[in-house]
Design a protein around this motif. Sequence first.
Motif, PDB file in Angstrom:
ATOM      1  N   ALA A 111      60.189  60.939  65.177  1.00 61.22           N
ATOM      2  CA  ALA A 111      58.695  61.281  64.997  1.00 61.22           C
ATOM      3  C   ALA A 111      57.253  60.120  63.983  1.00 61.22           C
ATOM      4  O   ALA A 111      58.158  59.931  63.229  1.00 61.22           O
ATOM      5  CB  ALA A 111      58.515  62.664  63.949  1.00 61.22           C
ATOM      6  N   GLN A 112      56.838  59.560  64.704  1.00 64.20           N
ATOM      7  CA  GLN A 112      56.546  58.286  64.604  1.00 64.20           C
ATOM      8  C   GLN A 112      54.497  59.485  64.437  1.00 64.20           C
ATOM      9  O   GLN A 112      54.118  57.816  63.329  1.00 64.20           O
ATOM     10  CB  GLN A 112      56.402  57.931  65.690  1.00 64.20           C
ATOM     11  N   GLY A 113      54.310  59.738  65.291  1.00 64.13           N
ATOM     12  CA  GLY A 113      52.442  60.328  65.171  1.00 64.13           C
ATOM     13  C   GLY A 113      52.496  60.921  64.176  1.00 64.13           C
ATOM     14  O   GLY A 113      53.168  61.697  63.984  1.00 64.13           O
ATOM     15  N   ILE A 144      62.366  63.470  58.873  1.00 61.81           N
ATOM     16  CA  ILE A 144      61.077  62.361  59.511  1.00 61.81           C
ATOM     17  C   ILE A 144      62.347  61.108  59.857  1.00 61.81           C
ATOM     18  O   ILE A 144      62.368  60.806  58.500  1.00 61.81           O
ATOM     19  CB  ILE A 144      59.737  62.699  58.795  1.00 61.81           C
ATOM     20  N   GLU A 145      62.395  60.959  60.773  1.00 62.59           N
ATOM     21  CA  GLU A 145      63.205  59.622  61.223  1.00 62.59           C
ATOM     22  C   GLU A 145      62.315  58.670  61.645  1.00 62.59           C
ATOM     23  O   GLU A 145      60.652  58.901  62.666  1.00 62.59           O
ATOM     24  CB  GLU A 145      63.903  59.435  62.637  1.00 62.59           C
ATOM     25  N   PRO A 204      53.372  56.838  71.427  1.00 63.38           N
ATOM     26  CA  PRO A 204      54.416  56.648  69.632  1.00 63.38           C
ATOM     27  C   PRO A 204      53.950  58.285  69.106  1.00 63.38           C
ATOM     28  O   PRO A 204      53.649  58.769  67.975  1.00 63.38           O
ATOM     29  CB  PRO A 204      54.457  55.952  69.443  1.00 63.38           C
ATOM     30  N   ARG A 205      52.093  57.794  69.606  1.00 54.61           N
ATOM     31  CA  ARG A 205      50.984  58.616  68.394  1.00 54.61           C
ATOM     32  C   ARG A 205      51.071  59.854  68.999  1.00 54.61           C
ATOM     33  O   ARG A 205      50.363  60.855  68.483  1.00 54.61           O
ATOM     34  CB  ARG A 205      49.604  58.382  68.423  1.00 54.61           C
ATOM     35  N   VAL A 213      65.988  65.937  67.009  1.00 54.86           N
ATOM     36  CA  VAL A 213      64.291  66.396  68.855  1.00 54.86           C
ATOM     37  C   VAL A 213      63.498  64.759  68.018  1.00 54.86           C
ATOM     38  O   VAL A 213      63.655  64.968  66.900  1.00 54.86           O
ATOM     39  CB  VAL A 213      64.300  67.192  68.118  1.00 54.86           C
ATOM     40  N   CYS A 214      62.973  64.666  69.482  1.00 46.41           N
ATOM     41  CA  CYS A 214      62.308  64.073  69.416  1.00 46.41           C
ATOM     42  C   CYS A 214      60.861  64.660  69.371  1.00 46.41           C
ATOM     43  O   CYS A 214      60.110  65.465  70.302  1.00 46.41           O
ATOM     44  CB  CYS A 214      62.262  63.182  70.457  1.00 46.41           C
ATOM     45  N   ALA A 215      59.726  64.702  68.508  1.00 44.56           N
ATOM     46  CA  ALA A 215      58.518  65.546  68.075  1.00 44.56           C
ATOM     47  C   ALA A 215      57.457  64.663  68.783  1.00 44.56           C
ATOM     48  O   ALA A 215      56.488  65.433  68.600  1.00 44.56           O
ATOM     49  CB  ALA A 215      58.946  66.315  66.836  1.00 44.56           C
ATOM     50  N   THR A 216      57.980  62.652  69.336  1.00 44.78           N
ATOM     51  CA  THR A 216      56.385  62.704  69.356  1.00 44.78           C
ATOM     52  C   THR A 216      57.407  61.087  70.279  1.00 44.78           C
ATOM     53  O   THR A 216      58.402  61.474  70.844  1.00 44.78           O
ATOM     54  CB  THR A 216      56.168  61.637  68.750  1.00 44.78           C
TER      55      THR A 216
END
Length: 443
Positions: free
Chosen positions: A226-228, A243-244, A198-199, A185-188
């Motif tokens: 998740a980046q931000g 967390i990737e 990305p934040r 899943v993409c959380a950011t």
Amino acid sequence: MRTVIFGGAVFDGSGSPPSPADIVMSDGLITAVTPAGDGDGDNGFDATGMTVLPGLIDTHVHVMLSGADVLTRLEEPFSYQFYTAQRNLERTLDCGITTVRDAGGADLGVKRAAAEALISGPDLHIAVSMLGQTGGHTDGWLVGGQCLPLFEAHPGRPEMIVDGPEEMRRRVRELVRAGADVIKVCATGGVLSPRDNPRHPQFSAEELSMCVTEAAAAGLSVMAHAQGEQGIKNALRAGVRSIEHGVFLDDECIELLLDNEAWLVPTLLVATSLVEAIDAGARMPAAVEDKARTLQEVHRQSVGRAIAAGVRIAMGTDSGVVAHGDNLRELALLQEAGLAPHRVLHAATASGAQLLGLDDRGSVAEGMRADLTLITGDPYDFDRYKERIAATFKAGVAVRALGGPGKAVSSETLRRSSFAYRCRVAGGCDGRPPTVSDRSDRP
């Protein structure tokens, strides 16, 4: 048929320093790890001057992707990705990597083809599709009205865009049906998606919670791009396992990682390699180039703080976005970020297996699958690591091997070599030739 790897040192995946030992393999498993010179078998592999590692594990790749150049992707026929995937898997195996977690793109057919040796490559642990919201990291919509997703949906690869908790429930169930081993899943936002940041967090708490709940109902965990900071926190509070990337980690993010015993997969290589590719002429939107250049240093600093705090680290590279076959460059980057050399190897072996829930690999011990990587030189020197891979065994079969040191030997040569090695260790055997009685483990 028993095969012995003898004459080398063994890094067993526990984090202990390498030490001399023999490894006996049969029927795809390690049947014994013995003192040096005591291993008994029908044939052998001379590992003198080498270190035997558990087969390496890359926990974040995209085998169906071969670079981020937009024009190249536009010009590729749909089916072409399946053929390039075979080349990508072979290049990964060339790195001594015997297991990968594909973070989106590879379907059940690719996984089975590798598992059944129809194609050559590591074992795959697959997410199938990566899930994102409308306007998010997986949305390929372009301002001109076209759409260029990283991965087109097909019968074995469900659609990536999902909105709302009930759509999330259904899509996770479709992924389970399609054979996913993990839910992505993409959380950011991300770097390659030009229309997001990305934040900025993506998906609501309810959507992320539904994702984790439905995955858990099927016995699966969730990995979160998740980046931000806020997206990282939202994903961890929902219960994701890893967390990737973790580009922007503040103190609260690190505390949540520790409290949840979650994993960080840094993928430090991706920003470095993206910038290199752009400098070499890769064609990408200006927004992508700007984000790639901006994030490099802050990413390294964030990962360094997580390492210092004791966050669990597993090696992942995002290969596919960057070149397949360069995976082992990540090892040096992890060391530069502050991970001690023995922990770097642990991140690429036992930690990777633990993250993926694979209890049959990641260490060199009796009963484990005989996935092994042999390297020359200092195993803690990560410079030019790929060039020093001498051999790779997958389920006891030599899938990559070189001549010279590391060559296969006959049972008679094995008996003599093992005896001679034991004599050197013991301080001499009176110069006499070995006999059957010299091998206490022979019937």
